[in-house]
Enzyme design. Structure first.
Site: not given
Length: 132
Positions: A42, A53, A55, A90
Site C-alpha cells: 500500500n 492498496c 492488491e 480491490c
C-alpha cells in the site's frame, strides 16, 4: 507455489509500504497460472483518496507488464489481529481480471484464510455484465 510461500511474499512486501498516516502496512502477492508473481504494497497519500492498496498495486503492475488474465491466487498480509481482507474497490478491480481468483487473507501471526473471490464479491459486476 504453495499458499504459504505466496503469503510469505506478501508479508515481505509489508516492509516496503508507505504508510505515514495509517501506520498499517499491507503487502500483496498476485500469482499467475504460469508461476509468475507480481507483488505490491500500500502507498498512502496526504490526499487520502489517492492512496492505493497493496492488491491494486500488484494488479496494476501485472497489467502494466502485459498480463490481463491467468491470475490464480492473491495473498494479502497485514499487521492486524484479524485477517487482511481486500476492500471493496480491490475486490472489484480483482474481479475485473480474475472472477475465479483465490484470496489468501493473512493476519500478523502468519495464519491465513483461503476463500474464492466470488464469496467476497457475490454477483460481481465484470466485463460479461456489459454483454448486450
Amino acid at each position: 507455489m504453495t499458499d504459504q510461500e505466496l503469503v510469505a511474499l506478501a508479508v515481505e512486501m509489508e516492509q516496503r509500504a508507505y504508510v505515514p498516516y495509517s501506520r498499517f502496512p499491507v503487502g500483496a502477492a498476485l500469482l499467475c497460472g504460469d508461476g509468475t508473481v507480481f507483488t505490491g504494497c500500500n502507498v498512502e497519500n496526504a490526499a487520502y483518496g489517492s492512496t492505493i492498496c497493496a492488491e491494486r498495486t500488484a494488479l496494476v503492475k501485472a497489467v502494466s507488464e502485459g498480463r490481463t488474465g491467468g491470475f490464480s491466487a492473491i495473498a494479502i498480509a497485514g499487521q492486524g489481529t484479524d485477517f487482511c481482507w481486500p476492500c471493496g474497490a480491490c475486490r472489484q478491480m480483482l474481479y475485473e481480471f480474475a472472477p475465479e481468483l483465490i484470496v489468501l487473507a493473512a493476519r500478523q501471526d502468519g495464519q491465513f484464510a483461503r476463500v474464492p473471490l466470488s464469496q467476497l464479491l457475490p454477483h460481481g459486476f465484470g466485463p460479461k455484465s456489459l454483454d448486450c
